[in-house]
Structure formats: C-alpha cells, structure tokens
Scaffold this active site. Structure first.
Site, mmCIF file in Angstrom:
data_model
loop_
_atom_site.group_PDB
_atom_site.id
_atom_site.type_symbol
_atom_site.label_atom_id
_atom_site.label_comp_id
_atom_site.label_asym_id
_atom_site.label_seq_id
_atom_site.Cartn_x
_atom_site.Cartn_y
_atom_site.Cartn_z
ATOM 1 N N ASN A 8 0.866 -1.180 0.000
ATOM 2 C CA ASN A 8 0.000 0.000 0.000
ATOM 3 C C ASN A 8 0.903 1.230 0.000
ATOM 4 O O ASN A 8 1.481 1.574 1.024
ATOM 5 C CB ASN A 8 -0.901 -0.035 1.250
ATOM 6 C CG ASN A 8 -1.737 1.218 1.397
ATOM 7 O OD1 ASN A 8 -1.839 2.029 0.478
ATOM 8 N ND2 ASN A 8 -2.346 1.389 2.568
ATOM 9 N N TRP A 9 1.020 1.859 -1.162
ATOM 10 C CA TRP A 9 1.952 2.987 -1.285
ATOM 11 C C TRP A 9 1.388 4.273 -0.675
ATOM 12 O O TRP A 9 2.109 5.277 -0.576
ATOM 13 C CB TRP A 9 2.298 3.230 -2.764
ATOM 14 C CG TRP A 9 3.227 2.209 -3.349
ATOM 15 C CD1 TRP A 9 3.757 1.110 -2.732
ATOM 16 C CD2 TRP A 9 3.744 2.189 -4.698
ATOM 17 N NE1 TRP A 9 4.567 0.417 -3.603
ATOM 18 C CE2 TRP A 9 4.584 1.052 -4.815
ATOM 19 C CE3 TRP A 9 3.586 3.016 -5.815
ATOM 20 C CZ2 TRP A 9 5.252 0.738 -5.999
ATOM 21 C CZ3 TRP A 9 4.247 2.700 -6.990
ATOM 22 C CH2 TRP A 9 5.076 1.573 -7.077
ATOM 23 N N LYS A 10 0.111 4.281 -0.304
ATOM 24 C CA LYS A 10 -0.520 5.475 0.290
ATOM 25 C C LYS A 10 -0.249 6.709 -0.591
ATOM 26 O O LYS A 10 -0.308 6.587 -1.809
ATOM 27 C CB LYS A 10 -0.038 5.661 1.737
ATOM 28 C CG LYS A 10 -0.208 4.385 2.561
ATOM 29 C CD LYS A 10 0.001 4.564 4.031
ATOM 30 C CE LYS A 10 -0.182 3.222 4.746
ATOM 31 N NZ LYS A 10 -0.109 3.335 6.199
ATOM 32 N N HIS A 105 -9.532 1.382 4.819
ATOM 33 C CA HIS A 105 -8.262 1.550 5.539
ATOM 34 C C HIS A 105 -8.489 2.500 6.712
ATOM 35 O O HIS A 105 -9.264 3.456 6.611
ATOM 36 C CB HIS A 105 -7.194 2.099 4.590
ATOM 37 C CG HIS A 105 -5.825 2.041 5.204
ATOM 38 N ND1 HIS A 105 -5.401 2.960 6.127
ATOM 39 C CD2 HIS A 105 -4.815 1.152 5.060
ATOM 40 C CE1 HIS A 105 -4.181 2.643 6.520
ATOM 41 N NE2 HIS A 105 -3.797 1.550 5.887
ATOM 42 N N GLU A 107 -6.849 4.848 7.840
ATOM 43 C CA GLU A 107 -6.588 6.272 7.562
ATOM 44 C C GLU A 107 -7.794 6.913 6.879
ATOM 45 O O GLU A 107 -8.063 8.103 7.074
ATOM 46 C CB GLU A 107 -5.302 6.402 6.725
ATOM 47 C CG GLU A 107 -4.073 6.124 7.591
ATOM 48 C CD GLU A 107 -2.882 5.530 6.860
ATOM 49 O OE1 GLU A 107 -2.869 5.524 5.619
ATOM 50 O OE2 GLU A 107 -1.968 5.037 7.550
ATOM 51 N N GLU A 183 -5.711 -4.963 10.518
ATOM 52 C CA GLU A 183 -4.660 -3.974 10.774
ATOM 53 C C GLU A 183 -4.980 -3.205 12.055
ATOM 54 O O GLU A 183 -5.779 -2.254 12.019
ATOM 55 C CB GLU A 183 -4.571 -2.971 9.622
ATOM 56 C CG GLU A 183 -4.228 -3.579 8.283
ATOM 57 C CD GLU A 183 -3.608 -2.545 7.349
ATOM 58 O OE1 GLU A 183 -2.507 -2.787 6.868
ATOM 59 O OE2 GLU A 183 -4.224 -1.485 7.129
ATOM 60 N N GLY A 189 2.422 2.011 10.913
ATOM 61 C CA GLY A 189 3.451 3.043 10.816
ATOM 62 C C GLY A 189 4.139 3.375 12.130
ATOM 63 O O GLY A 189 4.846 4.368 12.221
ATOM 64 N N SER A 227 3.129 -2.318 10.464
ATOM 65 C CA SER A 227 4.565 -2.407 10.754
ATOM 66 C C SER A 227 5.184 -3.753 10.382
ATOM 67 O O SER A 227 6.124 -4.207 11.049
ATOM 68 C CB SER A 227 4.841 -2.062 12.229
ATOM 69 O OG SER A 227 4.498 -0.703 12.475
ATOM 70 N N GLY A 248 2.739 -1.211 4.323
ATOM 71 C CA GLY A 248 2.823 0.204 3.979
ATOM 72 C C GLY A 248 4.269 0.611 3.758
ATOM 73 O O GLY A 248 4.839 0.416 2.684
ATOM 74 N N GLY A 249 4.898 1.169 4.791
ATOM 75 C CA GLY A 249 6.243 1.733 4.677
ATOM 76 C C GLY A 249 7.256 0.815 4.006
ATOM 77 O O GLY A 249 8.022 1.254 3.133
HETATM 78 P P1 PGA Z 1 2.725 0.104 7.707
HETATM 79 O O1 PGA Z 1 1.279 0.387 7.052
HETATM 80 O O2 PGA Z 1 3.223 -1.192 7.119
HETATM 81 O O3 PGA Z 1 3.560 1.290 7.291
HETATM 82 O O4 PGA Z 1 2.523 0.005 9.172
HETATM 83 C C1 PGA Z 1 0.386 -0.669 6.827
HETATM 84 C C2 PGA Z 1 -0.891 -0.137 6.245
HETATM 85 O O5 PGA Z 1 -1.291 0.988 6.585
HETATM 86 O O6 PGA Z 1 -1.536 -0.814 5.417
#
Ligand code: PGA
Length: 269
Positions: A8-10, A105, A107, A183, A189, A227, A248-249
């Site tokens: 997930n590149w956000k 998600h 966010e 999640e 993150g 994470s 994500g990251g």
């Molecule tokens: P993260 O994000 O791996 O940076 O914790 C995961 C996500 O939001 O899908």
C-alpha cells in the site's frame, strides 16, 4: 494455500520519476520472486496499490509481470459517473488498470469519517464492477487497551454481512474477490506490533465469524497489516492463520518488499 503480499503505497512516492525508480527496482526484484515460485511449489501473489494519479502508469508497467494492481479507494456515490467532484469511481479504477481496491483503511476511516454505511456502498460498487476488495479492519490503541478488539472487528465485519444480505447471489464468489486485512490502528506506521499469537487468535475469530455468515466463506483469506517489515515477516508468515501481509512503509523499498514476499512465499510451500 496461496499467500498474498500487498504493498500500500498510500500518498507516495512524490513524483512520477520516483515511481519509475521504485518500479525499476521492483520489477528486478519481482523477477527473482517469480524464479523462486517456478523453482518450487511456493505461491505468493503480489499486489501494489499506488496512488490514483500513478495507477494507470503502474498498472501498465506491471502488466508484463504477475503482480496485480489495486486502487486505494473508490467513490461511494456512484459506481460509474456523476457530479461528484474529487471522486473516482470503481469503473474508473478498473479502467485505469486495477483489478482490486483497498477499502476501509483506518486512515480513510479516521480522516474521511468512513462509516459502515459508506463502506457498504463502496464494497457494492467495487464488487459489482468486478474489482476485488481488500477490506481493512482493526482496533485503535484505546480499544486494544480496553480489550475491545473482537467487538470492534465484529462491528466492522457487519459490512460483509450486510453485503451478503443485499447480494446473496455473489456469496459463492466472495472467497476469490474479497480479502480481509486485519490492521490494528496502533500498529500502522508505528513499529509496534501485536504478538503473532495475538494476531493468530484474532484471525481465527475473523475466519470463524465469516464462516458463520455463510458456509462458502470458510476459506476466506485474512492478511495481517501494521509495521510488517523485512525483520518480522518470517514470524508472521510462519503462522498458518496469517495468509499474507498488507505492507505500507516497507513496500516503498523494493528490497524490503522482496524479503517480505519471499518470507510468505516460502511459508506457503
Ligand atoms: P505500515 O502500514 O506497514 O507502514 O505500518 C500498513 C498499512 O497501513 O496498510
């Protein structure tokens, strides 16, 4: 069982040039993963969810690989077109080359106040336009501290139950076009992760809950996200309840994404 590792590149990377650099690195890494898959019975389906503005370019570039492309959201208002400034429909996400979309998600729930009603509309639009859905659920830190994880998850999974009630003819197809991503919001993150035992127990609960909605949902894929990185991927991959990862990251660097994908690929043998 086939594993899934989804990047997930956000709202990253910043520019098209940066996307090209990441894609160059990824495509080289992916050919190594595909070699691992060919050499053994390992199976790990990779997917990338770039930002909407980069979706068409990324999907066109990934067409020559086995990597799938996903959106990060679709409009709740209409499945196709309409006067909804700033929105992008499921049909348009498909047209840009995606075969899946992330929905719900944390966010989006947090910054866009997405409710179960909104998410039911989005899920309906996506699935009826032929887009698979990676549906994200998970509790906040306060809910985790208050031992409310399973209650929160049950409430979020009510969207799937409502979808089934509205579209019973689609029930049997759901295991191939709906993936649940657990999640915990507090793990996204932050570098903090629940123990594998905790994730495993929560996944078991999710799988049992889905199976309770309909027999055909007893084989649903449930991913862990929050994470996940090159160092901890092996421990998550080793648990049979964890069918893959939403990353994500660590998906913004080809080498860490490759390491995570390899961990799940080898665990799926
Ligand atoms: P993260 O994000 O791996 O940076 O914790 C995961 C996500 O939001 O899908």
């Amino acid at each position: 069982m086939q594993a899934w590792v989804i990047g997930n590149w956000k709202q990253n990377p910043a520019t098209s040039d940066d996307v090209d650099v990441l894609l160059n690195d990824l495509c080289a890494a992916i050919s190594d993963i595909e070699q691992v898959s060919k050499d053994s019975s390992a199976r790990c389906q990779l997917m990338i969810a770039p930002s909407l503005v980069h979706l068409a370019a990324v999907s066109s570039r990934l067409k020559a690989t086995s990597v799938l492309c996903a959106g990060q959201d679709v409009s709740a208002h209409s499945a196709s077109t309409g006067a909804y400034t700033g929105e992008c429909s499921a049909q348009q996400v498909v047209d840009a080359g995606a075969t899946w979309t992330i929905l719900g998600h944390s966010e989006r729930r947090q910054y866009h106040q997405e409710s179960n009603d909104t998410l039911l509309q989005k899920m309906t639009h996506a699935l009826t336009q032929g887009l698979g859905v990676v549906f994200c659920i998970g509790e906040t830190q306060a809910q985790y501290d208050g031992n409310q994880t399973l209650t929160v998850i049950d409430n979020q999974l009510a969207v799937v139950k409502a979808f089934i009630a509205e579209q019973p003819e689609l029930i049997d197809s759901l295991p191939t076009c709906l993936i649940i991503a657990y999640e915990p919001v507090w793990a996204i993150g932050t570098g903090k992760v629940p123990t594998v035992t905790e994730v495993s127990a929560t996944h078991q609960h999710i799988k049992q809950t889905l199976a309770g909605f309909a027999d055909s949902l007893s084989t649903m894929t449930v991913l862990y996200g929050g994470s996940v990185n090159a160092n901890n991927a092996n421990s998550f991959a080793a648990d049979p309840m964890i069918d893959g990862a939403l990353v994500g990251g660590a998906s913004l660097k080809a080498d860490s994404f490759l390491t995570i994908a390899t961990a799940f690929s080898q665990a799926s043998i």
